[in-house]
Design a protein around this motif. Structure first.
Motif, PDB file in Angstrom:
ATOM      1  N   ASN A 224       0.864  -1.184   0.000  1.00 24.76           N
ATOM      2  CA  ASN A 224       0.000   0.000   0.000  1.00 24.76           C
ATOM      3  C   ASN A 224       0.897   1.229   0.000  1.00 24.76           C
ATOM      4  O   ASN A 224       2.123   1.110  -0.004  1.00 24.76           O
ATOM      5  CB  ASN A 224      -0.960   0.023   1.209  1.00 24.76           C
ATOM      6  CG  ASN A 224      -0.249   0.013   2.552  1.00 24.76           C
ATOM      7  OD1 ASN A 224       0.774   0.674   2.745  1.00 24.76           O
ATOM      8  ND2 ASN A 224      -0.766  -0.742   3.501  1.00 24.76           N
ATOM      9  N   ARG A 225       0.301   2.413  -0.004  1.00 24.45           N
ATOM     10  CA  ARG A 225       1.116   3.624   0.063  1.00 24.45           C
ATOM     11  C   ARG A 225       0.521   4.597   1.072  1.00 24.45           C
ATOM     12  O   ARG A 225      -0.676   4.549   1.375  1.00 24.45           O
ATOM     13  CB  ARG A 225       1.250   4.289  -1.312  1.00 24.45           C
ATOM     14  CG  ARG A 225      -0.018   4.874  -1.869  1.00 24.45           C
ATOM     15  CD  ARG A 225       0.245   5.584  -3.203  1.00 24.45           C
ATOM     16  NE  ARG A 225      -0.962   6.199  -3.727  1.00 24.45           N
ATOM     17  CZ  ARG A 225      -1.405   7.410  -3.373  1.00 24.45           C
ATOM     18  NH1 ARG A 225      -0.733   8.135  -2.492  1.00 24.45           N
ATOM     19  NH2 ARG A 225      -2.508   7.903  -3.902  1.00 24.45           N
ATOM     20  N   ALA A 237      -3.238   5.503   5.018  1.00 27.11           N
ATOM     21  CA  ALA A 237      -2.708   4.571   4.030  1.00 27.11           C
ATOM     22  C   ALA A 237      -3.802   4.256   3.026  1.00 27.11           C
ATOM     23  O   ALA A 237      -4.975   4.110   3.393  1.00 27.11           O
ATOM     24  CB  ALA A 237      -2.235   3.292   4.703  1.00 27.11           C
ATOM     25  N   VAL A 238      -3.428   4.168   1.759  1.00 29.40           N
ATOM     26  CA  VAL A 238      -4.396   3.891   0.707  1.00 29.40           C
ATOM     27  C   VAL A 238      -3.921   2.707  -0.136  1.00 29.40           C
ATOM     28  O   VAL A 238      -2.750   2.344  -0.127  1.00 29.40           O
ATOM     29  CB  VAL A 238      -4.615   5.129  -0.201  1.00 29.40           C
ATOM     30  CG1 VAL A 238      -5.158   6.290   0.606  1.00 29.40           C
ATOM     31  CG2 VAL A 238      -3.321   5.532  -0.907  1.00 29.40           C
ATOM     32  N   ARG A 239      -4.845   2.108  -0.864  1.00 28.12           N
ATOM     33  CA  ARG A 239      -4.515   0.999  -1.749  1.00 28.12           C
ATOM     34  C   ARG A 239      -3.682   1.490  -2.928  1.00 28.12           C
ATOM     35  O   ARG A 239      -3.826   2.622  -3.362  1.00 28.12           O
ATOM     36  CB  ARG A 239      -5.783   0.326  -2.263  1.00 28.12           C
ATOM     37  CG  ARG A 239      -6.517  -0.501  -1.230  1.00 28.12           C
ATOM     38  CD  ARG A 239      -7.753  -1.138  -1.832  1.00 28.12           C
ATOM     39  NE  ARG A 239      -8.463  -1.936  -0.860  1.00 28.12           N
ATOM     40  CZ  ARG A 239      -8.294  -3.240  -0.670  1.00 28.12           C
ATOM     41  NH1 ARG A 239      -7.415  -3.889  -1.421  1.00 28.12           N
ATOM     42  NH2 ARG A 239      -8.969  -3.900   0.242  1.00 28.12           N
ATOM     43  N   GLY A 240      -2.862   0.600  -3.433  1.00 33.80           N
ATOM     44  CA  GLY A 240      -2.073   0.936  -4.607  1.00 33.80           C
ATOM     45  C   GLY A 240      -0.657   0.410  -4.511  1.00 33.80           C
ATOM     46  O   GLY A 240       0.117   0.867  -3.672  1.00 33.80           O
ATOM     47  N   ALA A 241      -0.333  -0.600  -5.331  1.00 35.83           N
ATOM     48  CA  ALA A 241       1.019  -1.162  -5.351  1.00 35.83           C
ATOM     49  C   ALA A 241       1.927  -0.304  -6.228  1.00 35.83           C
ATOM     50  O   ALA A 241       1.521   0.163  -7.287  1.00 35.83           O
ATOM     51  CB  ALA A 241       0.980  -2.592  -5.889  1.00 35.83           C
ATOM     52  N   SER A 242       3.171  -0.102  -5.776  1.00 37.72           N
ATOM     53  CA  SER A 242       4.124   0.731  -6.514  1.00 37.72           C
ATOM     54  C   SER A 242       5.506   0.102  -6.497  1.00 37.72           C
ATOM     55  O   SER A 242       5.809  -0.764  -5.668  1.00 37.72           O
ATOM     56  CB  SER A 242       4.192   2.135  -5.906  1.00 37.72           C
ATOM     57  OG  SER A 242       2.928   2.767  -5.909  1.00 37.72           O
ATOM     58  N   ALA A 243       6.348   0.555  -7.422  1.00 34.00           N
ATOM     59  CA  ALA A 243       7.742   0.113  -7.528  1.00 34.00           C
ATOM     60  C   ALA A 243       8.520   1.212  -8.222  1.00 34.00           C
ATOM     61  O   ALA A 243       7.944   2.215  -8.668  1.00 34.00           O
ATOM     62  CB  ALA A 243       7.836  -1.195  -8.307  1.00 34.00           C
ATOM     63  N   SER A 244       9.843   1.055  -8.307  1.00 37.77           N
ATOM     64  CA  SER A 244      10.688   2.089  -8.924  1.00 37.77           C
ATOM     65  C   SER A 244      11.681   1.487  -9.903  1.00 37.77           C
ATOM     66  O   SER A 244      12.100   0.333  -9.758  1.00 37.77           O
ATOM     67  CB  SER A 244      11.485   2.848  -7.852  1.00 37.77           C
ATOM     68  OG  SER A 244      10.638   3.516  -6.960  1.00 37.77           O
ATOM     69  N   LEU A 245      12.055   2.289 -10.879  1.00 39.37           N
ATOM     70  CA  LEU A 245      13.163   1.961 -11.773  1.00 39.37           C
ATOM     71  C   LEU A 245      14.255   2.992 -11.543  1.00 39.37           C
ATOM     72  O   LEU A 245      14.009   4.202 -11.612  1.00 39.37           O
ATOM     73  CB  LEU A 245      12.722   1.994 -13.237  1.00 39.37           C
ATOM     74  CG  LEU A 245      13.782   1.514 -14.248  1.00 39.37           C
ATOM     75  CD1 LEU A 245      14.034   0.019 -14.078  1.00 39.37           C
ATOM     76  CD2 LEU A 245      13.351   1.827 -15.674  1.00 39.37           C
ATOM     77  N   PHE A 256      15.215   8.414 -11.297  1.00 36.04           N
ATOM     78  CA  PHE A 256      14.287   7.545 -10.591  1.00 36.04           C
ATOM     79  C   PHE A 256      12.889   7.701 -11.189  1.00 36.04           C
ATOM     80  O   PHE A 256      12.420   8.823 -11.390  1.00 36.04           O
ATOM     81  CB  PHE A 256      14.240   7.912  -9.104  1.00 36.04           C
ATOM     82  CG  PHE A 256      15.596   8.014  -8.470  1.00 36.04           C
ATOM     83  CD1 PHE A 256      16.236   6.893  -7.983  1.00 36.04           C
ATOM     84  CD2 PHE A 256      16.241   9.246  -8.384  1.00 36.04           C
ATOM     85  CE1 PHE A 256      17.496   6.990  -7.404  1.00 36.04           C
ATOM     86  CE2 PHE A 256      17.494   9.352  -7.807  1.00 36.04           C
ATOM     87  CZ  PHE A 256      18.129   8.222  -7.318  1.00 36.04           C
ATOM     88  N   HIS A 257      12.266   6.577 -11.460  1.00 36.14           N
ATOM     89  CA  HIS A 257      10.907   6.600 -11.990  1.00 36.14           C
ATOM     90  C   HIS A 257      10.037   5.681 -11.149  1.00 36.14           C
ATOM     91  O   HIS A 257      10.461   4.580 -10.778  1.00 36.14           O
ATOM     92  CB  HIS A 257      10.878   6.128 -13.446  1.00 36.14           C
ATOM     93  CG  HIS A 257       9.494   6.005 -13.997  1.00 36.14           C
ATOM     94  ND1 HIS A 257       8.728   7.100 -14.309  1.00 36.14           N
ATOM     95  CD2 HIS A 257       8.730   4.917 -14.272  1.00 36.14           C
ATOM     96  CE1 HIS A 257       7.554   6.702 -14.759  1.00 36.14           C
ATOM     97  NE2 HIS A 257       7.526   5.381 -14.734  1.00 36.14           N
ATOM     98  N   THR A 258       8.815   6.119 -10.847  1.00 39.70           N
ATOM     99  CA  THR A 258       7.895   5.321 -10.041  1.00 39.70           C
ATOM    100  C   THR A 258       6.805   4.713 -10.903  1.00 39.70           C
ATOM    101  O   THR A 258       6.178   5.410 -11.702  1.00 39.70           O
ATOM    102  CB  THR A 258       7.256   6.173  -8.929  1.00 39.70           C
ATOM    103  OG1 THR A 258       8.283   6.751  -8.131  1.00 39.70           O
ATOM    104  CG2 THR A 258       6.371   5.323  -8.034  1.00 39.70           C
ATOM    105  N   PHE A 259       6.569   3.407 -10.736  1.00 40.13           N
ATOM    106  CA  PHE A 259       5.469   2.707 -11.391  1.00 40.13           C
ATOM    107  C   PHE A 259       4.326   2.533 -10.397  1.00 40.13           C
ATOM    108  O   PHE A 259       4.559   2.227  -9.222  1.00 40.13           O
ATOM    109  CB  PHE A 259       5.900   1.301 -11.841  1.00 40.13           C
ATOM    110  CG  PHE A 259       7.056   1.267 -12.786  1.00 40.13           C
ATOM    111  CD1 PHE A 259       6.891   1.579 -14.125  1.00 40.13           C
ATOM    112  CD2 PHE A 259       8.324   0.907 -12.341  1.00 40.13           C
ATOM    113  CE1 PHE A 259       7.962   1.516 -15.009  1.00 40.13           C
ATOM    114  CE2 PHE A 259       9.392   0.841 -13.209  1.00 40.13           C
ATOM    115  CZ  PHE A 259       9.213   1.158 -14.554  1.00 40.13           C
TER     116      PHE A 259
END
Length: 286
Positions: A224-225, A237-245, A256-259
């Protein structure tokens, strides 16, 4: 060199929703499915809070899911501990956190820290876990070990990865209390070294700053985020999966980029803590 940066998967012992109604395994599966078109990734780094309660089953599930994804990329996977992790269970499944380390920290506390080289880039994972606490710390033994590692420059520089950020935002009700307790001591070790970037997690949101002129990147969580538009002194806190490149090379690197995963329930509230709840939590953990 591109690094896929994940953190805070928080998988449970079983593939079921957590106490907030979020299935952490589903969040990880969704995020990895969204990233299926990625190419030219040299490493995958997972910076802690892998298991929500330190269960061996959770480490095994993350290892299998992330490992299968990374094999399609032809990229090695590196893991660090977080405050929710348990060192013995982590070690049973993930060992040092490196598939083929060239150096592993030996300490009485069994801290999970190691060194590997990927395409001339040195990747160092550290262990900022303080058992039973939300905040983190890098002990004297680990910092001395890191100083020795950095005494010899690597061909393409060094990336440090661990869980607790050495930076924080004052508008957050919790970050100033829950990050790395001794960022100054780490700063002394990396000052003048070949460290190109520091990768962390823990805050469940993206954040970028500097430590001794070295970029520090905080990747948002997979499970979550945290939404900092909540009222001052509270936390949502809210729903939502994230990752980074993380893109290290090129004239503008590091970049840095966030998905963000395309979740139809993204931004729904997972939990909210009022001012009194946050204050009590901070006081208990401080």
């Amino acid at each position: 060199m591109r690094i896929l940066h994940l953190s805070d998967t928080h998988l449970e012992r079983t593939d079921t929703p957590n106490k907030y109604g979020v299935n952490a395994t589903d969040s990880l599966r969704l995020m990895l499915a969204e990233l299926r078109h990625l190419r030219d990734v040299g490493a995958v780094v997972v910076t802690g809070d892998i298991a929500d309660d330190g269960a061996v089953e959770a480490y095994t599930a993350v290892r299998d899911l992330v490992g299968e994804f990374a094999r399609r990329l032809g990229a090695p996977v590196f893991y660090t501990t977080g405050n929710h992790d348990e060192r013995d269970a982590f070690g049973k499944v993930l060992g040092s956190g490196h598939p083929e380390p060239v150096l592993v920290l030996e300490s009485e506390a069994s801290e999970r820290a190691a060194v590997s080289t990927v395409g001339g880039l040195r990747l160092v994972t550290l262990d900022s876990l303080v058992p039973g606490k939300v905040y983190g710390e890098l002990g004297a033994r680990q910092l001395q070990w890191l100083k020795g590692v950095l005494s010899t420059p690597a061909e393409r520089g060094t990336v440090l990865a661990f869980h607790h950020p050495p930076i924080s935002l004052d508008i957050s009700a919790t970050q100033p209390f829950f990050g790395l307790r001794n960022p100054g001591e780490l700063g002394e070790v990396i000052r003048g070294s070949d460290v190109r970037v520091v990768l962390t997690g823990h805050y469940h949101l993206q954040l970028c700053g500097l430590l001794e002129s070295v970029p520090v990147w905080v990747t948002p969580g997979v499970v979550n985020r945290i939404d900092l538009t909540a009222a001052p002194g509270t936390e949502r806190a809210v729903r939502g999966a994230s990752a980074s490149l993380v893109e290290l090379d090129g004239a503008a690197g590091p970049m840095f980029h966030t998905f963000h995963a395309c979740d139809p329930r993204a931004h729904e509230t997972v939990y909210e803590l009022g001012e009194e709840q946050v204050a009590a939590f901070v006081e208990r953990e401080a």
